[in-house]
Design a protein around this motif. Structure first.
Motif: not given
Length: 254
Positions: A190-203
């Protein structure tokens, strides 16, 4: 390695991973990539993933804290029962009273020194501690009261021995980790997925966004460390203490 150092390294590593991935992704991004727009569905999914993971983290922290509190309560119950035994035997003859008190003190001394270290290092109680408590039980149960006053004190003493034994068994069952491996897998994934979603937001590679992303990942690393620290009630930083024994038996050194 000290636990505060492990925590610091874990938080720094989480920040470093996010920053490095962001910089690499930005460097490899195509020139015509538009980082100002993010599909609404991704923002919606990111929000709900964060909410669900926050709930899971909260439940995990509450669970390990409750287990740690229960372990400390077992220690308190055991110490109080042994103290009651030492106090209530004053109605017995001096030789019987002193023998019981000496055996209680020997058991407490073993618990706060040898057995406590064994629980922390190996996750179990010692056979010697069991033998010493059995000796206390034999002292109490094998004595035949000679007066009505002693007879009245006999059954409460037996009850206190039973209470100490039950608390010791509960303490023994609390020495290991409380979180199953599958739960840890879910927390880490869950931590990996949650942090990974940061990159889905095109940071983007702005100072503000990098700082926020790093702090967010460091916070998750801290919460996971907190769960790990509470997970073993007798062997890590925020562990159950021998204070109840030392408070009630000040002559015993821990």
């Amino acid at each position: 390695m000290p636990e505060w150092l492990v925590l610091t390294l874990a938080m720094l590593a989480a920040c470093a991973v996010v920053v490095v991935i962001t910089l690499v992704r930005h460097r490899r991004a195509s020139d015509d990539e538009d980082t100002t727009e993010t599909p609404d569905v991704i923002e919606y999914m990111t929000m709900w993933i964060g909410v669900v993971y926050a709930i899971v983290l909260g439940l995990a922290i509450a669970g390990v804290w409750e287990a740690r509190s229960a372990a400390q309560e077992h220690v308190q119950t055991e110490a109080v029962a042994l103290h009651e035994i030492s106090e209530r035997v004053r109605v017995y003859p001096p030789d019987v009273r002193d023998r019981i008190r000496d055996d209680v003190n020997a058991y407490v001394g073993h618990v706060v020194t040898t057995e406590w270290k064994t629980m922390a290092d190996h996750g179990r109680v010692t056979e010697r501690g069991t033998e010493l408590l059995d000796r206390v039980r034999a002292d109490v149960t094998d004595y035949e009261p000679r007066t009505d006053f002693e007879a009245q004190a006999y059954q409460p003493l037996v009850d206190q021995v039973t209470a100490a034994d039950q608390a010791r068994i509960a303490r023994s069952e609390s020495t290991g980790a409380t979180m199953p491996g599958v739960v840890w897998f879910g927390l880490v994934a869950g931590a990996v997925i949650t942090i990974g979603m940061i990159f889905a937001l095109q940071i983007r590679r702005t100072t503000r966004e990098l700082v926020l992303a790093g702090l967010f990942s460091a916070l998750i690393a801290f919460l996971l460390f907190l769960i790990w620290d509470f997970d073993a009630p007798f062997s890590r930083g925020v562990a159950a203490s021998t204070e109840p024994f030392l408070n009630l038996f000040p002559g015993v050194e821990g």
